[in-house]
Scaffold this motif. Structure first.
Motif, PDB file in Angstrom:
ATOM      1  N   LYS A 124       0.822  -1.214   0.000  1.00  0.00           N
ATOM      2  CA  LYS A 124       0.000   0.000   0.000  1.00  0.00           C
ATOM      3  C   LYS A 124       0.860   1.270   0.000  1.00  0.00           C
ATOM      4  O   LYS A 124       0.388   2.341   0.366  1.00  0.00           O
ATOM      5  CB  LYS A 124      -0.934   0.010   1.214  1.00  0.00           C
ATOM      6  CG  LYS A 124      -1.842  -1.218   1.298  1.00  0.00           C
ATOM      7  CD  LYS A 124      -2.719  -1.161   2.525  1.00  0.00           C
ATOM      8  CE  LYS A 124      -3.500  -2.449   2.699  1.00  0.00           C
ATOM      9  NZ  LYS A 124      -2.639  -3.593   3.081  1.00  0.00           N
ATOM     10  N   PHE A 177      -0.029   4.896  -1.360  1.00  0.00           N
ATOM     11  CA  PHE A 177      -0.749   5.932  -0.621  1.00  0.00           C
ATOM     12  C   PHE A 177       0.185   7.010  -0.079  1.00  0.00           C
ATOM     13  O   PHE A 177      -0.285   8.027   0.438  1.00  0.00           O
ATOM     14  CB  PHE A 177      -1.521   5.322   0.562  1.00  0.00           C
ATOM     15  CG  PHE A 177      -2.740   4.542   0.162  1.00  0.00           C
ATOM     16  CD1 PHE A 177      -3.935   5.184  -0.097  1.00  0.00           C
ATOM     17  CD2 PHE A 177      -2.689   3.159   0.032  1.00  0.00           C
ATOM     18  CE1 PHE A 177      -5.067   4.472  -0.470  1.00  0.00           C
ATOM     19  CE2 PHE A 177      -3.813   2.434  -0.336  1.00  0.00           C
ATOM     20  CZ  PHE A 177      -4.997   3.093  -0.583  1.00  0.00           C
ATOM     21  N   THR A 194     -11.035  10.756   4.042  1.00  0.00           N
ATOM     22  CA  THR A 194     -10.614   9.496   4.649  1.00  0.00           C
ATOM     23  C   THR A 194     -11.745   8.473   4.628  1.00  0.00           C
ATOM     24  O   THR A 194     -11.539   7.305   4.295  1.00  0.00           O
ATOM     25  CB  THR A 194     -10.156   9.728   6.106  1.00  0.00           C
ATOM     26  OG1 THR A 194      -9.004  10.571   6.118  1.00  0.00           O
ATOM     27  CG2 THR A 194      -9.816   8.411   6.788  1.00  0.00           C
ATOM     28  N   MET A 224     -12.232   7.142   1.170  1.00  0.00           N
ATOM     29  CA  MET A 224     -11.100   6.281   0.831  1.00  0.00           C
ATOM     30  C   MET A 224     -11.253   4.906   1.469  1.00  0.00           C
ATOM     31  O   MET A 224     -10.973   3.879   0.832  1.00  0.00           O
ATOM     32  CB  MET A 224      -9.787   6.927   1.296  1.00  0.00           C
ATOM     33  CG  MET A 224      -9.325   8.097   0.453  1.00  0.00           C
ATOM     34  SD  MET A 224      -7.818   8.858   1.122  1.00  0.00           S
ATOM     35  CE  MET A 224      -6.650   7.512   0.983  1.00  0.00           C
ATOM     36  N   ILE A 225     -11.678   4.882   2.731  1.00  0.00           N
ATOM     37  CA  ILE A 225     -11.854   3.608   3.438  1.00  0.00           C
ATOM     38  C   ILE A 225     -12.768   2.679   2.646  1.00  0.00           C
ATOM     39  O   ILE A 225     -12.441   1.518   2.393  1.00  0.00           O
ATOM     40  CB  ILE A 225     -12.429   3.854   4.848  1.00  0.00           C
ATOM     41  CG1 ILE A 225     -11.396   4.551   5.740  1.00  0.00           C
ATOM     42  CG2 ILE A 225     -12.875   2.534   5.482  1.00  0.00           C
ATOM     43  CD1 ILE A 225     -11.960   5.034   7.064  1.00  0.00           C
ATOM     44  N   HIS A 226     -13.921   3.179   2.252  1.00  0.00           N
ATOM     45  CA  HIS A 226     -14.925   2.320   1.624  1.00  0.00           C
ATOM     46  C   HIS A 226     -14.637   2.079   0.139  1.00  0.00           C
ATOM     47  O   HIS A 226     -14.912   0.987  -0.374  1.00  0.00           O
ATOM     48  CB  HIS A 226     -16.307   2.924   1.848  1.00  0.00           C
ATOM     49  CG  HIS A 226     -16.678   2.982   3.296  1.00  0.00           C
ATOM     50  ND1 HIS A 226     -17.091   1.882   3.999  1.00  0.00           N
ATOM     51  CD2 HIS A 226     -16.627   4.011   4.195  1.00  0.00           C
ATOM     52  CE1 HIS A 226     -17.311   2.216   5.261  1.00  0.00           C
ATOM     53  NE2 HIS A 226     -17.034   3.501   5.401  1.00  0.00           N
ATOM     54  N   PHE A 239     -11.617   1.898  -1.349  1.00  0.00           N
ATOM     55  CA  PHE A 239     -10.535   0.929  -1.518  1.00  0.00           C
ATOM     56  C   PHE A 239     -10.884  -0.423  -0.917  1.00  0.00           C
ATOM     57  O   PHE A 239     -10.336  -1.455  -1.348  1.00  0.00           O
ATOM     58  CB  PHE A 239      -9.239   1.478  -0.928  1.00  0.00           C
ATOM     59  CG  PHE A 239      -8.628   2.577  -1.757  1.00  0.00           C
ATOM     60  CD1 PHE A 239      -7.997   2.284  -2.953  1.00  0.00           C
ATOM     61  CD2 PHE A 239      -8.719   3.901  -1.365  1.00  0.00           C
ATOM     62  CE1 PHE A 239      -7.453   3.286  -3.742  1.00  0.00           C
ATOM     63  CE2 PHE A 239      -8.183   4.918  -2.142  1.00  0.00           C
ATOM     64  CZ  PHE A 239      -7.552   4.610  -3.335  1.00  0.00           C
ATOM     65  N   THR A 246      -5.740   7.779   9.446  1.00  0.00           N
ATOM     66  CA  THR A 246      -6.153   7.595   8.054  1.00  0.00           C
ATOM     67  C   THR A 246      -5.515   6.338   7.473  1.00  0.00           C
ATOM     68  O   THR A 246      -6.193   5.508   6.843  1.00  0.00           O
ATOM     69  CB  THR A 246      -5.762   8.818   7.203  1.00  0.00           C
ATOM     70  OG1 THR A 246      -6.506   9.958   7.648  1.00  0.00           O
ATOM     71  CG2 THR A 246      -6.041   8.581   5.727  1.00  0.00           C
ATOM     72  N   VAL A 294      -7.747   2.885   6.532  1.00  0.00           N
ATOM     73  CA  VAL A 294      -7.751   2.426   5.135  1.00  0.00           C
ATOM     74  C   VAL A 294      -7.124   1.044   5.030  1.00  0.00           C
ATOM     75  O   VAL A 294      -7.631   0.159   4.330  1.00  0.00           O
ATOM     76  CB  VAL A 294      -7.016   3.439   4.227  1.00  0.00           C
ATOM     77  CG1 VAL A 294      -6.871   2.870   2.817  1.00  0.00           C
ATOM     78  CG2 VAL A 294      -7.758   4.768   4.194  1.00  0.00           C
ATOM     79  N   SER A 295      -6.018   0.838   5.739  1.00  0.00           N
ATOM     80  CA  SER A 295      -5.324  -0.448   5.690  1.00  0.00           C
ATOM     81  C   SER A 295      -6.187  -1.577   6.235  1.00  0.00           C
ATOM     82  O   SER A 295      -6.274  -2.658   5.638  1.00  0.00           O
ATOM     83  CB  SER A 295      -4.022  -0.349   6.487  1.00  0.00           C
ATOM     84  OG  SER A 295      -3.316  -1.575   6.447  1.00  0.00           O
ATOM     85  N   MET A 333      -8.912  -2.617   3.861  1.00  0.00           N
ATOM     86  CA  MET A 333      -8.461  -3.335   2.675  1.00  0.00           C
ATOM     87  C   MET A 333      -8.007  -4.757   2.994  1.00  0.00           C
ATOM     88  O   MET A 333      -7.959  -5.610   2.087  1.00  0.00           O
ATOM     89  CB  MET A 333      -7.326  -2.560   1.989  1.00  0.00           C
ATOM     90  CG  MET A 333      -7.751  -1.220   1.418  1.00  0.00           C
ATOM     91  SD  MET A 333      -6.349  -0.287   0.750  1.00  0.00           S
ATOM     92  CE  MET A 333      -5.860  -1.315  -0.630  1.00  0.00           C
TER      93      MET A 333
END
Length: 233
Positions: free
Chosen positions: A75, A78, A117, A120-122, A124, A224, A228-229, A232
């Protein structure tokens, strides 16, 4: 919001009723500084780095390593966004040192960043797992928690935005009250110049503007990356 501790309206766009506040103008100032720095720092890159180029390469390398360590090597793409986010937040949070109202003392700014953020979370998570697996995740560990899981996801941008906003605006309010109190004290004891305002607030500026500002920038960027990590994986 005008008056009090809210951002003041600087001007209204001609021909419209759209106000431009301190938050917007100060953000423009910070953007101009960062764009100018980026241009000056990268226009004469040499094969053998020296001077400013050394600092820039060290900064970029540090951001990439930090992102890889936090999110994983897969990742690291990012890193440019995380680096931009962190640098902007540091400059925004430190603006108070230069008598400029921090853009992050406006909930509109922090909520905007938190919503980036959130999306991005949803986005990715869907891109990595697929729609079916993504939606199934809301039923874990068992379907009865569906509503709680949804509420938990919706709470993410709220908690992110209010954490940053609360810390920055709290420091701004305390410093404004302190300056006001010291000004009144200077007048009451007959000092010809506000010497108390020049000396006493310095240590508090170091805490509220430097320490807390940099720390909150780091925390926001770190959360953030973590959110996100996790989404995913």
């Amino acid at each position: 919001m005008e008056g009090g501790f809210g951002p003041e309206i600087i001007f209204t766009i001609p021909g419209t009723d759209i106000p431009v506040t301190e938050t917007v103008t100060n953000t423009w100032i910070i953007m101009a500084i960062l764009i100018l720095f980026s241009f000056l720092a990268t226009r004469k890159f040499a094969h053998k780095p020296k001077g400013l180029q050394n600092f820039v390469e060290l900064l970029v390398d540090g951001i990439y390593k930090f992102t890889a360590q936090t999110m994983g090597e897969d990742k690291v793409a990012f890193a440019p966004y995380i680096g931009t986010l962190m640098i902007y937040l540091i400059f925004a949070n430190l603006a108070g040192l230069f008598a400029i109202r921090p853009p992050t003392a406006d909930l509109n700014t922090t909520m905007g960043l938190a919503l980036i953020t959130f999306f991005m979370i949803h986005f990715f998570a869907i891109k990595r797992k697929g729609v079916g697996t993504y939606l199934k995740g809301f039923l874990d560990p068992f379907p009865a928690l569906l509503v709680i899981n949804i509420i938990g996801e919706l709470a993410t941008p709220i908690s992110l935005s209010f954490r940053l906003f609360g810390n920055i605006v709290g420091g701004l309010i305390i410093m404004n009250l302190l300056y006001g109190g010291l000004a009144a004290l200077s007048g009451s004891i007959g000092l010809p110049i506000p010497i108390l305002q020049a000396a006493i607030p310095a240590p508090l500026h170091i805490y509220f503007d430097v320490f807390a500002g940099v720390l909150q920038s780091f925390i926001f960027a770190m959360l953030t990356m973590v959110f996100v990590s996790i989404a995913m994986d």
